[in-house]
Write a protein that holds these residues in place. Structure first.
Motif, mmCIF file in Angstrom:
data_model
loop_
_atom_site.group_PDB
_atom_site.id
_atom_site.type_symbol
_atom_site.label_atom_id
_atom_site.label_comp_id
_atom_site.label_asym_id
_atom_site.label_seq_id
_atom_site.Cartn_x
_atom_site.Cartn_y
_atom_site.Cartn_z
ATOM 1 N N THR A 26 -0.910 5.611 79.300
ATOM 2 C CA THR A 26 -2.269 5.498 79.837
ATOM 3 C C THR A 26 -2.508 4.107 80.402
ATOM 4 N N ASP A 27 -2.894 4.056 81.668
ATOM 5 C CA ASP A 27 -3.282 2.800 82.315
ATOM 6 C C ASP A 27 -4.758 2.910 82.696
ATOM 7 N N ALA A 28 -5.586 2.041 82.128
ATOM 8 C CA ALA A 28 -7.025 2.134 82.394
ATOM 9 C C ALA A 28 -7.681 0.777 82.175
ATOM 10 N N ASP A 29 -8.769 0.544 82.875
ATOM 11 C CA ASP A 29 -9.676 -0.568 82.612
ATOM 12 C C ASP A 29 -10.967 0.029 82.072
ATOM 13 N N VAL A 30 -11.427 -0.487 80.934
ATOM 14 C CA VAL A 30 -12.641 0.013 80.299
ATOM 15 C C VAL A 30 -13.706 -1.074 80.420
ATOM 16 N N ILE A 31 -14.832 -0.740 81.035
ATOM 17 C CA ILE A 31 -15.868 -1.718 81.373
ATOM 18 C C ILE A 31 -17.164 -1.331 80.687
ATOM 19 N N ALA A 32 -17.881 -2.318 80.150
ATOM 20 C CA ALA A 32 -19.167 -2.068 79.501
ATOM 21 C C ALA A 32 -20.092 -3.246 79.744
ATOM 22 N N GLU A 76 -11.524 -9.471 94.330
ATOM 23 C CA GLU A 76 -10.913 -10.781 94.089
ATOM 24 C C GLU A 76 -9.535 -10.639 93.452
ATOM 25 N N GLN A 77 -9.397 -9.711 92.506
ATOM 26 C CA GLN A 77 -8.100 -9.530 91.860
ATOM 27 C C GLN A 77 -7.037 -9.066 92.859
ATOM 28 N N ALA A 78 -7.414 -8.150 93.747
ATOM 29 C CA ALA A 78 -6.454 -7.661 94.740
ATOM 30 C C ALA A 78 -6.099 -8.756 95.733
ATOM 31 N N GLY A 111 2.434 -10.012 96.288
ATOM 32 C CA GLY A 111 2.997 -8.715 96.641
ATOM 33 C C GLY A 111 2.882 -7.667 95.559
ATOM 34 N N ASP A 112 1.939 -7.798 94.617
ATOM 35 C CA ASP A 112 1.805 -6.802 93.556
ATOM 36 C C ASP A 112 0.356 -6.367 93.413
ATOM 37 N N ALA A 113 -0.265 -5.987 94.545
ATOM 38 C CA ALA A 113 -1.680 -5.628 94.545
ATOM 39 C C ALA A 113 -1.960 -4.400 93.681
ATOM 40 N N ALA A 114 -0.999 -3.469 93.608
ATOM 41 C CA ALA A 114 -1.240 -2.245 92.848
ATOM 42 C C ALA A 114 -1.369 -2.511 91.361
ATOM 43 N N ILE A 115 -0.850 -3.638 90.893
ATOM 44 C CA ILE A 115 -0.860 -3.912 89.460
ATOM 45 C C ILE A 115 -2.272 -4.097 88.938
ATOM 46 N N VAL A 116 -3.167 -4.667 89.752
ATOM 47 C CA VAL A 116 -4.483 -5.023 89.245
ATOM 48 C C VAL A 116 -5.436 -3.843 89.216
ATOM 49 N N VAL A 117 -5.124 -2.760 89.901
ATOM 50 C CA VAL A 117 -5.978 -1.575 89.902
ATOM 51 C C VAL A 117 -5.264 -0.472 89.133
ATOM 52 N N PRO A 118 -5.785 -0.076 87.974
ATOM 53 C CA PRO A 118 -5.111 0.957 87.170
ATOM 54 C C PRO A 118 -5.408 2.361 87.696
ATOM 55 N N ARG A 119 -4.808 3.338 87.047
ATOM 56 C CA ARG A 119 -5.032 4.730 87.469
ATOM 57 C C ARG A 119 -6.429 5.204 87.109
ATOM 58 N N TRP A 175 -12.073 3.359 97.947
ATOM 59 C CA TRP A 175 -11.716 1.950 98.212
ATOM 60 C C TRP A 175 -10.672 1.458 97.210
ATOM 61 N N LEU A 176 -10.878 1.779 95.912
ATOM 62 C CA LEU A 176 -9.914 1.378 94.893
ATOM 63 C C LEU A 176 -8.566 2.074 95.103
#
Length: 661
Positions: free
Chosen positions: A255-261, A319-321, A328-336, A353-354
């Motif tokens: 599981t790859d996810a960012d959890v925001i609150a 900003e992260q992208a 050269g690793d833009a995909a790393i900062v945006v999870p599934r 956009w993401l």
């Protein structure tokens, strides 16, 4: 207070298509950026009854003097353009989720021949890969200490690496097998880079693959009766497992996810984000920001929470992208998956956009049940705790700053609160090496990008320059360009569109205001009545009448106003005096730092002044090449002649001058 009706676009001229708009103040600075599905509907809302607007929105529209817009074809384009403008112009009425520089990260310098691993805090740099952030620096060092057994990569500074290369012996880590010692050639540059890449793969989530590979090699060594190697591989596997145990498993494997609150009150919002990769929490970070208070943003997004989610997603991942693209690793900062407490109205466009940034589908949704919902509740509790701790550290920081600016306005009888304060300070040693600093505070916060240094021209003949004369010189140099811009405004035809580049003080190539092309509300000098009088006299000569000038004397913290025989005494515990002291002390710190560096350079080069035929350019080249006079003194003639422009005779003269008793 400006009347919004004075710059309201003519009826019917605002397009109904989606787009992005900018509000500018009288100096041309962009103070707010927003997007809308319908520009006409949205912008007309700002020009309704001003007293019906949210107080912060009211302050924005009465501060503004013009509004501009750009039409786009889709809402996804509007998202991207809004992010780009907020990043470019840094509008003070927009919420900014700036990266928290207090969180430590693990940095890997992939841009070096022999990459280095180290704990880092600060702005991101091109060519460096970062892992984290982590809650504590000791957590990074503890994990790194475990992993160096398996991935013996370099962790030393460039100076230590160079020194051990010269002496031909590795450091302690090289002797205890926690560094592959590339400094002495135990491994080649390519072999060392492979070690570092394996280390990065492990921290990126490819943990099971790495452990299985080590276990396979361990069994093969045991079958070949190479028990010493098998034992070492066994210990490596155990070290990797201990490192993995320190990262809590919160979701299913893979599981790859960012959890925001979020947690909010009337003035501020705290946001927390947990980065989950391969089911484990790999990093955590948080911010506390002042809420924009723009009820129009809330109306378009649906609720205040939805508006906060939309603002955070566009700024954070944009900003992260942008930083990841450099490596050269833009995909790393945006999870599934991106899990949020509430979906904004344009969730579909944000998800698209993401997905473009990642290069594959990204799911933006609200967790409803199970482990993901439980983790979201944990993140929300962290956000609430962060907001509570922020309030305890200083009750209402925004309120304190606003109160300080209001108190300064009342004490000095200014027409408006000093939203921009500039302060000048002089530093020297008995009149020599005289320098000055100019620092800038906006809305009570330091704006370090606008700081300036000045080298003061010393009076001819005696090599001295008094503080009063120096204050006058800096003030004249600071405001002379402003006076010229005001005296020579650009003529604009009545039917000509008022583009940013056609305004005084606007850079015609970028459309952005030139720095210092607009005046401060308050100009502070470090000193008493004489220094204040000198600054005020210069402003009178230049015809600048809309800048208030004061002096802050260190001895009794008295505030001096031009033309007054007695100082203004502010209460010792007042927020106004505290803010003025911070501004003055920051100017003093900045001046002292510059003065020390200038004096150090002068003293370093002074030993070479007596060398005949060695001018300033070649002296600078020598010091830059060797780093110090001491290293030049220890160099050979051949080493000195390797510097461009230095011949054999000059090199011998340099060594003779430096080694003479």
């Amino acid at each position: 207070m400006a009347d919004p009706a004075t710059y309201r676009p003519a009826p019917g001229t605002i397009p109904v298509e989606p787009g992005v708009y900018k509000f500018r103040d009288v100096h041309g600075r962009v103070i707010y950026v927003g997007k809308a599905k319908s520009l006409r509907s949205r912008l007309n809302s700002y020009f309704a009854d001003v007293y019906s607007l949210h107080p912060r929105t009211k302050q924005m529209v009465t501060t503004a003097a013009a509004v501009e817009w750009t039409v786009v074809s889709t809402e996804v384009e509007a998202l991207q353009l809004e992010y780009n403008w907020i990043k470019e112009f840094d509008p003070r009425f927009n919420v900014r989720y700036r990266d928290d520089k207090t969180y430590p990260v693990l940095a890997v310098t992939l841009n070096e021949e022999y990459p280095r691993l180290f704990v880092y805090r600060g702005a991101r740099k091109k060519g460096v890969r970062y892992f984290g952030p982590y809650a504590h620096a000791w957590a990074i060092r503890e994990t790194l200490d475990l992993l160096l057994r398996v991935f013996p990569a370099r962790t030393c500074s460039n100076g230590v690496f160079k020194r051990h290369s010269q002496i031909g012996r590795p450091c302690l880590l090289g002797y205890i097998d926690k560094c592959s010692a590339p400094c002495v050639g135990r491994v080649s540059a390519d072999e060392h880079r492979q070690i570092v890449e394996d280390f990065c793969d492990f921290l990126s989530g490819k943990t099971d693959k790495m452990v299985r590979a080590l276990e396979r090699r361990m069994h093969e060594a045991a079958e070949d009766l190479d028990f010493e190697n098998a034992a070492r591989l066994r210990d490596d596997v155990q070290a990797l497992r201990r490192a993995l145990e320190k990262q809590a498993v919160v979701l299913g494997s893979g599981t790859d996810a960012d959890v925001i609150a979020f947690a909010t009150d009337e003035l501020e919002a705290a946001v927390q984000i947990f980065h989950v990769r391969d089911g484990r929490v790999r990093g955590q970070r948080g911010w506390v920001v002042d809420k924009s208070g723009d009820a129009l943003d809330v109306a378009e997004s649906g609720t205040e929470m939805a508006a906060l989610v939309e603002q955070f997603l566009t700024q954070f991942y944009g900003e992260q992208a942008a930083m990841a693209d450099q490596n050269g690793d833009a995909a790393i900062v945006v999870p599934r998956e991106v899990l949020v407490p509430e979906l904004p109205a344009d969730a579909e466009e944000i998800g698209e956009w993401l997905s473009r940034m990642r290069g594959s589908a990204v799911s933006l949704r609200i967790p409803q049940r199970g482990d993901k919902k439980a983790l979201a509740e944990t993140v929300q509790r962290n956000a609430a705790e962060a907001l509570a701790q922020h309030k305890l550290r200083r009750a209402g920081d925004l309120t304190s700053r606003s109160q300080a600016l209001q108190d300064i306005q009342d004490a000095l009888e200014l027409d408006s609160a000093p939203l921009r304060i500039e302060c000048v300070d002089i530093s020297h040693v008995q009149g020599t090496d005289v320098v000055a600093s100019l620092v800038v505070f906006e809305d009570g916060l330091a704006r370090k990008s606008d700081y300036r240094h000045y080298a003061i021209k010393e009076a001819a003949g005696n090599g001295r320059s008094d503080d009063v004369g120096s204050i006058a010189e800096v003030t004249r140099r600071r405001f002379a360009r402003l006076a010229r811009d005001r005296e020579q405004p650009v003529e604009i035809e009545p039917d000509e569109v008022d583009e940013p580049a056609s305004r005084p003080g606007i850079d015609p190539t970028t459309g952005r205001p030139r720095r210092f092309a607009y005046p401060p509300n308050l100009y502070v000098v470090d000193g008493g009545a004489p220094q204040v009088a000198a600054a005020a006299e210069v402003l009178d000569e230049l015809g600048i009448t809309d800048v208030a000038v004061i002096g802050l004397a260190k001895r009794l913290e008295e505030v001096w106003v031009p033309g007054e025989t007695d100082p203004v005494i502010m209460p010792r515990n007042s927020e106004a005096l505290f803010l003025l002291q911070r501004v003055r002390d920051e100017a003093h710190r900045f001046a002292i730092t510059f003065h020390r560096s200038k004096r150090s350079r002068r003293m370093t080069a002074s030993a070479l002044d007596s060398v005949p035929g060695l001018g300033e350019t070649r002296r600078t080249a020598l010091v830059t090449h060797f780093g110090s006079v001491a290293r030049i003194k220890d160099a050979t003639v051949e080493e000195i002649t390797s510097v461009p422009g230095i011949g054999v005779s000059t090199a011998k003269a340099v060594l003779a001058a430096l080694n003479s008793p």
